[in-house]
Scaffold this active site. Structure first.
Site, PDB file in Angstrom:
ATOM      1  N   ASN A   1      -1.319  -2.292   6.570  1.00 14.59           N
ATOM      2  CA  ASN A   1      -0.569  -1.336   5.744  1.00 14.59           C
ATOM      3  C   ASN A   1      -1.193   0.056   5.784  1.00 14.59           C
ATOM      4  OD1 ASN A   1      -2.792  -1.677   4.180  1.00 14.59           O
ATOM      5  ND2 ASN A   1      -1.769  -2.895   2.608  1.00 14.59           N
TER       6      ASN A   1
ATOM      7  N   TRP B   1       5.580  -3.440   7.790  1.00 14.52           N
ATOM      8  CA  TRP B   1       4.647  -4.543   7.730  1.00 14.52           C
ATOM      9  C   TRP B   1       5.129  -5.552   6.687  1.00 14.52           C
ATOM     10  CZ3 TRP B   1       4.030  -0.467   4.529  1.00 14.52           C
ATOM     11  CH2 TRP B   1       3.481  -0.672   3.263  1.00 14.52           C
TER      12      TRP B   1
ATOM     13  N   ASP C   1       0.875  -1.174   0.000  1.00 12.87           N
ATOM     14  CA  ASP C   1       0.000   0.000   0.000  1.00 12.87           C
ATOM     15  C   ASP C   1       0.905   1.214   0.000  1.00 12.87           C
ATOM     16  OD1 ASP C   1      -1.695   2.063   0.389  1.00 12.87           O
ATOM     17  OD2 ASP C   1      -2.515   1.355   2.281  1.00 12.87           O
TER      18      ASP C   1
ATOM     19  N   ASP D   1       9.145   1.382   4.164  1.00 10.59           N
ATOM     20  CA  ASP D   1       8.871   2.706   3.609  1.00 10.59           C
ATOM     21  C   ASP D   1      10.158   3.508   3.499  1.00 10.59           C
ATOM     22  OD1 ASP D   1       6.149   2.278   3.441  1.00 10.59           O
ATOM     23  OD2 ASP D   1       5.697   3.204   5.379  1.00 10.59           O
TER      24      ASP D   1
END
Lengths: 409, 168
Positions: B142, B95, B70, B114
């Protein structure tokens, strides 16, 4: 020639009449410069705050549900914040983050207490720069019913809870909350946090004789099975009851009257046939409850379990006491969040998207494989319905870029 | 005006969940038009940089490693599937998803770290979210901005997809 002269005379007389007529009107008076609107001390109940999470530095926009007019705006810092309207409707509380150089530099987190009439901060309270930041910010903050203590969900990823004393404008405490986060107020002096094992960790604040606030923490039994049928964090409240919907369409009704909240009732939003057809709750703000009548509103769509945050197509209205479904409302637009005003003639607000190109164009682009990103063709809207009948009243356009959350005063 | 170059991109991917983007588009098409599902055709994609045991285009949302992602794909933002764009830093904690690799038929644990320190990249939005859970289950949610654990604080730029190992 004579004919032309006659016409010219007629036209000249007409123009003269017009000019002389205009001359008879009074001049518009000079107007004051520097005037700003002031809103009512208490935000009217048919107004709604729309959190616009579509910009890095997020905003909240205020609309009048009766007219569709925009009434004002708050600038709320980096990434859509946690916000809540105070119980007396005179303040808006927002947990905001700022970096000194825009997206970098020293970070400062505050709780801004905005005056509902001027939309300017009455108070800014420094808080630990550790708030949880996620797609939706519902239940990231919450106040005790006496409006004294504000809780903030922190995640660094270590999980803590900031407790802010709004009376003194100071941080009261930062409590460890391993495995627990989202905040659900219950009672004058209690805040429940939802835990990953299906239980609550509850904080009760009591004022001692010396004026100090003592903090008592207590756990609870699990009220749902996070592996078998997890509940969605978007929940609705009526008094000391909290209503949580699960992936499989069961309402878990929690009795939060004590510091040991427990499952009071579990009942189904769906018939067995509807469950087989994969109806389930939708969007980010999927439940709403009208406290005076006890009507429960569920945003619904059909899809597999993992579609639980997809847009909803209908709102199903239930009597939360008899558990009977009363009405199904087909929505005007795909909807991601719903809210219901708190008054006796309530409005249902639904935040979603409308297309900005003709259907045939979408169809053509679709069959030729050129559609690309559907959101290129969508514009955010907030639809307003009569919450008792489901009748669509109006569509408010220009509701930011991504109106992900709704807050009613 | 940041407009779509914003959280909107990240958020709208959430809307596009279901089994694929096309599935969501068809469903949204139904909702918008009231018609039966639009016959949306897949966009032809050039399969670039694919290898036999790691097939697919890492700039495509349908690349196998992105099964639970995501975010904006770092492959479109100056980074790669395993590295961050210049000037951003990678979140150490994030995640994970379990994705099936059609190249070797094995399931892999994928870590979606990220990249942080610059605002939204806004390119190659991808939201598949298979197995996504509510945020009280952080390792499988997410929805969370994992930049919170990075040196660059909470400013999110894009997401990578790094193999942790073969799933048992």
């Amino acid at each position: 020639m004579k004919l032309n002269q006659r016409y010219s005379a007629i036209v000249a007389a007409f123009v003269l009449a017009l000019v002389s007529g205009q001359g008879a009107l009074a001049d518009l008076p000079p107007e004051d410069i520097g005037v700003s609107e002031v809103l009512p001390d208490e935000t009217p109940m048919h107004w709604v705050w729309v959190v616009d999470a579509g910009t890095s530095f997020s905003r909240a926009l205020l609309f009048d549900g009766d007219t569709g007019e925009m009434k004002g705006q708050l600038d709320t810092g980096y990434w859509s914040p946690g916000m809540t309207v105070s119980g007396d409707r005179k303040s808006i509380l927002v947990n905001e983050t700022y970096f000194s150089h825009g997206s970098r530099g020293p970070r400062e987190d505050i709780v801004a207490v905005y005056d509902a009439s001027t939309l300017t901060p009455r108070l800014e309270i420094p808080v630990p720069p550790r708030r949880m930041v996620a797609l939706t910010m519902q239940h990231m903050i919450g106040t005790t019913d006496d409006q004294r203590i504000l809780g903030i969900t922190n995640f660094t990823p270590m999980r803590t809870l900031s407790l802010v004393d709004l009376n003194t404008g100071t941080l009261l405490s930062e409590e460890d909350t391993p495995g627990c986060g989202q905040i659900y107020p219950a009672g004058d002096n209690r805040l429940m946090t939802l835990c990953g094992d299906g239980s609550f960790l509850t904080f009760t604040m009591r004022q001692e004789e010396d004026g100090q606030v003592a903090i008592h923490r207590s756990g609870s039994q699990a009220f749902f099975d996070p592996d078998e049928d997890p509940v969605i964090i978007s929940a609705a409240r009526r008094g000391n009851r909290w209503f949580f919907a699960s992936f499989n369409g069961y309402i878990h009704e929690v009795d939060a009257a004590t510091d040991q909240p427990m499952l009071a009732e579990k009942w189904s939003l769906l018939t067995d046939k509807e469950r087989r057809k994969e109806w389930r709750t939708s969007g980010y703000q999927s439940l709403a409850l009208h406290e005076p009548s006890g009507l429960l509103y569920a945003l619904m769509h059909r899809g597999a379990e993992e579609t639980y945050e997809e847009p909803g197509e209908e709102v199903w209205i239930y009597d939360s006491e008899t558990k009977a479904r009363l009405i199904k409302v087909e929505l005007e637009h795909p909807t991601v969040s719903i809210a219901v005003s708190r008054d006796a003639e309530p409005l249902l607000f639904a935040s979603g998207f409308k297309t900005i190109v003709p259907t045939w164009m979408l169809f053509t682009l679709g069959i030729t494989g050129q559609l690309g990103d559907i959101f290129t063709y969508l514009a955010p809207v907030v639809d307003v319905y009569d919450a008792r009948t489901g009748k669509h009243l109006r569509t408010i356009e220009g509701t930011g870029t991504f109106p992900i959350e709704l807050h009613v005063p | 005006m940041a407009s779509f170059d914003t959280l909107l991109e990240r958020t709208t991917r959430k809307l596009a969940r279901k089994t694929s983007r096309r599935g969501f588009l068809a469903r949204l098409g139904v909702a918008l038009t009231g018609a039966a599902a639009l016959p949306l055709l897949p966009v032809m994609r050039q399969i670039a940089l694919a290898s036999e045991n790691d097939p697919g285009d890492p700039k495509s949302c349908e690349y196998w490693r992105y099964c639970a992602i995501d975010g904006f794909l770092c492959t479109c933002c100056g980074g790669t599937k395993t590295s961050c764009p210049p000037g951003t830093v990678m979140s150490p904690i994030t995640w994970v998803g379990t994705c099936h690799n059609p190249g070797d038929g094995k399931d892999y644990i994928i870590s979606y770290n990220d990249c942080c320190g610059k605002t939204y990249c806004g390119r190659c939005q991808c939201m598949r979210d298979e197995g996504d859970r509510p945020i009280y289950d952080p390792a499988n949610s997410n929805n969370i901005n994992w930049c919170a654990g990075s040196d660059a604080d909470i400013v999110y730029n894009c997401s990578t997809a790094i193999i942790v190992g073969v799933a048992d």
